[in-house]
Design a protein around this motif. Structure first.
Motif: not given
Length: 497
Positions: A174-183
């Protein structure tokens, strides 16, 4: 085609309300007259598949699914679940595949308490991966091998359809998990900023500045993983459901399509696959894409009165007359009215029957007297008949004796004098010794006599034989002498010269 019925859809996350009349989607306020639709979150659904024999009886299937979900899918026996399932026929197997879905009712109550507070009841609570059926039901899409992928911050999943029919679903990052990967790679973006990034730059490398190369590489790597999972699931479905090719991929976020996605899919090895988004309804929208799909799907099921995949536990209270108490009340009232009617009817019937009883009683007495008279007359006639029958029987016996005498005389008249003399001599000897002939048979010069003697007179048979010889009979012999009921019976053969 059934007339469209307007419904209202409530988003379970932000509680926004959409009204849908079959043509237009519009934001609205709660209307008690409208049926309500919503959807469960993908992460709240426990999914488990198993095979059953194709001959499995439908009546036993509900219990079997529940047992399998508790024993094999790991449901907590101390909790209550809303369980639904679908049966999928397998083309090359004598089995059916059951895909079962369970949602913890406590989670539903907790998660939807805000929605239920706002709309009171949820008439249809959709499992989101079934919602894309509405595109085929309403002829927006023709049936092909399609994959629908939805990416949002709360949930992400993909649904596979073969020839317009649902066959399977899998989760996605999901988008939240993608943002965590970017972070984790020192790239910090908010949810809204990331949606803007996907819409304006997405997977188009030409839209990124040189210093954003690392960001693009990360985005490209994440979507490569998404497409790889799509291909892997498609390959699995190919072996189970004969899912040959991917004709179309529909991929959307809450903000719509991703820039450069189509070209990225083509370069990924899916050159024959058409890439689209969820914005397929006649009236185009700028947001709420999945909400619109679920609203249309819920409307289809409400019109069809279909509850097969309805996960709701927030049903409206039925009208009083539809409740158990109401039905009991109506039953009691109906019985009371029927009893009153029956009482009046019975009272009238009893009065009528009493009148008939009096008439019938008088008729019965008259009939009884006539019957007794007939019985007396019949008794007298029967006595006369018996006397007549006795007289007839006596006459019959007399006639029988006369007939026998006539027949005997006729027989004797036909015999020659020698036979008569022969018979006379034998008969005289029988009388001399007190014997009786049971039968006499003569053939030419031969005579066979069956002689009967009492037990006390048994020696007379021997004397009878000697007398026959003395009288000039030849070949006098006896075949046997036997005792029968205290009498001796001897068969004697005689010849005359």
């Amino acid at each position: 085609m059934a007339e469209k019925q307007e419904i209202q859809y409530i988003n379970p996350v932000d509680l926004t309300l959409i009204a849908y009349d079959g043509v237009r989607f519009k934001e609205t306020q709660y209307q008690s007259r409208l049926k309500s639709v919503s959807r469960v979150l993908y992460e709240h659904v426990i999914i488990y598949s198993f095979k059953i024999p194709a001959s499995q009886k439908q009546d036993d299937l509900n219990s079997l699914v529940e047992i399998k979900m508790y024993e094999e899918a790991g449901l907590d026996v101390n909790k209550n679940y809303k369980i639904t399932y679908i049966v999928k026929a397998l083309d090359f197997d004598e089995s059916n595949l059951i895909e079962a879905f369970a949602i913890d009712q406590d989670i539903l109550r907790e998660y939807f308490k805000g929605a239920v507070k706002k709309v009171k009841y949820i008439d249809f609570l959709a499992l989101p991966f079934f919602a894309f059926t509405t595109f085929y039901t309403n002829k927006i899409l023709t049936g092909k091998n399609d994959i629908f992928v939805y990416l949002s911050e709360q949930e992400s999943f993909m649904s596979f359809y073969k020839d317009g029919a649902y066959i399977s679903t899998k989760s996605q990052i999901n988008i939240t998990e993608i943002i965590e990967k970017l972070k984790a790679n020192d790239i910090d973006l908010s949810v809204d900023a990331f949606y803007e990034l996907l819409k304006n730059k997405g997977l188009d490398a030409t839209q990124y500045e040189p210093q954003e190369r690392e960001l693009f590489n990360l985005i490209e790597s994440i979507f490569s993983q998404i497409l790889t999972k799509i291909q892997n699931v498609a390959m699995h479905n190919r072996s189970v459901f004969d899912f040959d090719t991917i004709d179309r991929i529909f991929l959307s976020t809450p903000q719509g399509r991703i820039r450069g996605l189509k070209e990225f899919v083509l370069t990924f090895g899916l050159s024959d696959t058409n890439v689209l988004d969820f914005n397929l309804f006649k009236e185009k929208q700028t947001h709420h894409f999945l909400d619109n799909v679920v609203a249309s799907y819920g409307q289809d099921n409400i019109i069809a009165h279909s509850d097969g995949q309805n996960a709701t536990i927030f049903t409206r209270k039925p009208s009083f007359l539809k409740t158990r108490t109401g039905k009991l009340f109506m039953s009691v009232m109906l019985v009371f009215i029927m009893m009153l009617v029956a009482y009046e009817y019975l009272a009238m019937s009893i009065a009528s029957l009493r009148q008939k009883e009096e008439v019938l009683s008088a008729q019965h007495q008259t009939t009884k007297r006539v019957l007794n008279q007939y019985k007396t007359a019949i008794k007298k006639q029967n006595a006369l008949i018996v006397k007549e029958q006795e007289a007839i029987a006596k006459q019959h016996n007399v006639m029988s004796h006369i007939q026998n005498s006539i027949e005997t005389l006729e027989n004797l008249r036909g015999k020659d004098q020698g036979y008569v003399s022969f018979l006379t001599q034998v008969n005289a000897l029988l009388k001399r010794f007190g014997l009786h002939a049971k039968s006499i048979q003569q053939i030419n010069k031969h005579m066979k006599i069956e002689v009967i003697s009492s037990y006390t007179n048994r020696d007379e048979i021997a004397k009878f034989l000697r007398a026959l010889i003395h009288e000039g009979f030849v070949n006098v012999s006896t075949d046997e002498i036997k005792l029968d009921e205290k009498n001796y019976i001897s068969k004697i053969g005689i010849e005359r010269e």
